[in-house]
Each structure stands twice: as C-alpha cells, then as structure tokens.
Write an enzyme that holds these catalytic residues in place. Structure first.
Site, PDB file in Angstrom:
ATOM      1  N   THR A  39       0.836  -1.210   0.000  1.00  0.00           N
ATOM      2  CA  THR A  39       0.000   0.000   0.000  1.00  0.00           C
ATOM      3  C   THR A  39       0.864   1.250   0.000  1.00  0.00           C
ATOM      4  OG1 THR A  39      -1.757  -1.167   1.190  1.00  0.00           O
ATOM      5  CG2 THR A  39      -1.813   1.239   1.249  1.00  0.00           C
ATOM      6  N   TYR A  52     -10.539  -9.039   4.266  1.00  0.00           N
ATOM      7  CA  TYR A  52     -10.090  -7.658   4.427  1.00  0.00           C
ATOM      8  C   TYR A  52      -9.443  -7.519   5.799  1.00  0.00           C
ATOM      9  CZ  TYR A  52     -10.248  -2.540   4.693  1.00  0.00           C
ATOM     10  OH  TYR A  52      -9.913  -1.210   4.826  1.00  0.00           O
ATOM     11  N   CYS A  77     -21.441   0.702  14.827  1.00  0.00           N
ATOM     12  CA  CYS A  77     -22.228   0.078  13.758  1.00  0.00           C
ATOM     13  C   CYS A  77     -22.612  -1.345  14.184  1.00  0.00           C
ATOM     14  CB  CYS A  77     -21.451   0.064  12.442  1.00  0.00           C
ATOM     15  SG  CYS A  77     -20.039  -1.070  12.413  1.00  0.00           S
ATOM     16  N   CYS A 133     -15.441   2.161  14.209  1.00  0.00           N
ATOM     17  CA  CYS A 133     -16.314   3.158  14.840  1.00  0.00           C
ATOM     18  C   CYS A 133     -16.832   2.732  16.201  1.00  0.00           C
ATOM     19  CB  CYS A 133     -17.477   3.489  13.905  1.00  0.00           C
ATOM     20  SG  CYS A 133     -18.732   2.176  13.737  1.00  0.00           S
ATOM     21  N   LEU A 142      -7.740 -12.290  -1.100  1.00  0.00           N
ATOM     22  CA  LEU A 142      -7.161 -11.091  -0.491  1.00  0.00           C
ATOM     23  C   LEU A 142      -6.673 -10.111  -1.551  1.00  0.00           C
ATOM     24  CD1 LEU A 142      -6.178  -9.855   2.341  1.00  0.00           C
ATOM     25  CD2 LEU A 142      -3.929 -10.688   1.640  1.00  0.00           C
ATOM     26  N   HIS A 182       1.975   1.936  -3.432  1.00  0.00           N
ATOM     27  CA  HIS A 182       0.921   2.588  -4.226  1.00  0.00           C
ATOM     28  C   HIS A 182       0.907   4.093  -3.947  1.00  0.00           C
ATOM     29  CE1 HIS A 182      -1.060  -0.859  -6.044  1.00  0.00           C
ATOM     30  NE2 HIS A 182      -0.995  -1.498  -4.886  1.00  0.00           N
ATOM     31  N   GLU A 191       2.779  -0.266   9.267  1.00  0.00           N
ATOM     32  CA  GLU A 191       3.392  -1.485   9.798  1.00  0.00           C
ATOM     33  C   GLU A 191       4.518  -1.072  10.739  1.00  0.00           C
ATOM     34  OE1 GLU A 191       4.622  -3.965   6.568  1.00  0.00           O
ATOM     35  OE2 GLU A 191       2.639  -3.985   5.632  1.00  0.00           O
TER      36      GLU A 191
END
EC number: 1.1.1.103
Length: 341
Positions: free
Chosen positions: A40, A287, A96, A93, A262, A43, A64
């Site tokens: 990530t 996820y 939820c 959160c 994944l 990216h 990480e």
C-alpha cells in the site's frame, strides 16, 4: 519529529520535520522503533489512481510498525509505559452493527492508519488503546514490525481447515509467501504457490512451499501431476489480484473447494461463473485481520515454532529511506524494515 510524509501530489515520499501527534483520553502515544514498507505504501509512493482518490496531501503515511508506549490517555486501562506494542491499522467506529456484534474487522466506517489518518512512518504515533497489541517478550522487533501483513496472511490462510489439504496460493508477494509458511506449519499436505517473479518464488521455497511455480515457464497442471494430485486443490488463496491467476485457480480447484480472496484486482474482473457453480466452490473475501483473534493466532504461531524471518530481506536506517523504497519497488526484496532508533 522526523516523519515520512506524502508531501506533494506526485510520485515520491519526503522526510520532513512534523509536529508530534496529540494524544486523546483513550489513546496511546507510541515511540516508533521499526517500521516496514507495505505494498500500500508503494501505491502511495507511486501516486497511482487509487492513491490520488484516497490519500489526503500532505499526510504522514505508514502502518506497519513496532514501538514502545511512552504516554497513556487518562481513560486507558491495561497498558503501561514501556509496553512494547504493534497495532491494528483499521480504526473502527464501535457503534455500527458489525462492531457491536464483535465483527469489528467488517466495520463499514473503518479509517486506516497511514491512509485516512496520520501514520507510523514517524518517531511517534498516536492510536486508540483498543487498537494496540502487546508483543510477547520472545518475539523480536523485526517480526513485530510486520505483524500487520503477517495478519493478512494468517487471516486468509486460516479461513478454512487446512489439515491434510492441498493448497494453491496465487501471488508470491510477501503476504502470499507468509501464507504458504502458515499452511505448511498447521498441517497442509501440498502447498503450491505461483508467480512470475523468480526472486519471490525462491523466497517461497525457503519458507516451505512444496512447489513454487513460475507460470511463465511451467504448467500448473504438470506440477499437479508430478505431485500425484488427481482431483484438484482443496483450498485456494488468491493473493495477486491478477485475473489470469484467479482463472487458473478456478480451473484447478477440486469440487467443493474453498477460495479466500485477499488480492485486489485493478478493475472489474470477469470469470466463468459456471465453474464456481458446478464445482460448488465457496468464495470468501478477506479484508485486514480479525480483531483480535488473528493477532493472538499470529503470536501463538511464532511462539510454536513458525519461522517467518526469511521474508525480511532488507534493513535501512530511516535517513536511508529512499534505498528502502527503491528495494521494495524493484521486486527483488521481501519485507523491507526501516529503523527509527
């Protein structure tokens, strides 16, 4: 404090002097020891289409890490100054339906450390105490710093029963390679991993894969014949996001097989759904990590003898961060560790 920030809306990352993060009543202040570079982060470094839509600029990135608790919010219980911690990078959160039902990894309001809020590529990080995980004394800082991606591997691999099963892993990135090691450790029979990157495939061999197959040079079905497999793979772990890899997986799954996904495709991905239907396949999307069942399993796997240390191939001081990003971007590395000490 020193920090690596996405300072400009263009390719690159910059070492900056950033303000120390402010801690709330339910937070921990963590002095960072080591961080690892994630796919990530690459990216974000390359400023691809996803990053341009997702990442606020400027922002400290990274998620990480391992560090030491140096301050504690007044409402926090269960932690003390000096605790060595890593942490769950998905801030949830708490209100939820999934959060209240204990399925916090499926929170629809998740905020990502180093993606939506200030990250761990810094001398100090603030996270909610709920997200911190104490690292056992017998687990090294290096290994603790890669618990986040190791957790992706563990969550994906342990989605289905593996004992005595034949497993196909498509994608020999660091997470796929660690998943191969997990599968062998917990009792899978044959663990076959595919890719086209020979460096990464050799790492997979070192980590215990039965066969690491370069699909640009070798047929997966020929490998199955060599292994005496006559019915197909029982479990598939799709780690690449590459459509051709997933198509090959569907072709070689046994009837009643189970697939955990994944890898994220770059766009919409068409498949032959008749193979899913007539083979009776189960497909599960993955996820992140389960909070915090995956984290306890990670620690226990290492304490029970699983060795994932070969996946760490490069170490750099933070002032040499550019060398670290270059190594990660070359494809000729496993995990790359940046030291903040």
């Amino acid at each position: 404090m020193k920090a690596l920030s996405k300072l400009k809306a263009e390719k690159g990352i910059w070492l900056v002097d950033a303000p120390k993060p402010v801690m709330g009543h339910n937070d921990l202040l963590i002095k960072i020891k080591k961080t690892a570079i994630c796919g990530t982060d690459m990216h974000i470094y390359n400023w691809d289409e996803w990053s341009q839509k997702t990442i606020p600029v400027p922002m400290v990135v990274g998620h990480e890490y391992v560090g030491e608790v140096v301050d504690i919010g007044q409402e926090v219980r269960g932690f003390k100054i000096g605790d060595r911690v890593s942490g769950e990078g998905h801030i949830t959160c708490g209100h939820c339906r999934n959060c209240r039902a204990g399925r916090t990894h499926l929170c629809r309001n998740t905020s990502g450390v180093g993606v939506n809020r200030e990250g761990s590529f810094a001398e100090y990080l603030v996270i909610p105490a709920f997200n911190a995980f104490k690292i056992p004394d017998d687990i090294s800082d290096d290994l603790a710093s890669i618990f986040d991606p190791f957790g992706n591997a563990v969550h994906t691999a342990l989605s289905f029963d593996l004992v005595g099963e034949d497993v196909l892993i498509t994608g020999a990135g660091p997470i796929g390679i660690m998943a191969a090691a997990v599968c062998r450790h917990v009792g899978a029979r044959h663990v076959v991993i595919t890719d086209v990157n020979e460096y990464r495939l050799e790492l997979a061999r070192k980590m215990g894969a039965t066969r690491a197959v370069n699909v640009s040079k070798e047929s997966l079905k020929d490998v199955m014949k060599e292994l005496g497999m006559t019915e197909g793979f029982d479990v598939g772990l799709e780690m690449s996001g590459v459509p051709s890899a997933f198509h090959a997986m569907l072709d070689t799954m046994n009837h009643g097989g189970k697939v955990a996904m994944l890898g994220i495709p770059g766009g919409e991905m068409a498949i032959d759904w008749s193979k899913v239907i007539f083979k009776g396949l189960v497909i599960k999307g993955i996820y992140g990590r389960e909070m915090f069942e995956t984290w306890y399993k990670m620690a226990s796997l290492i304490q029970s003898g699983l060795d994932i240390s070969p996946i760490i191939t490069h170490h750099f001081k933070i002032d040499d961060f550019q060398q670290g990003f270059d190594a990660m971007g070359s494809g000729q590395s496993g995990k790359v560790i940046l030291s903040w000490d």
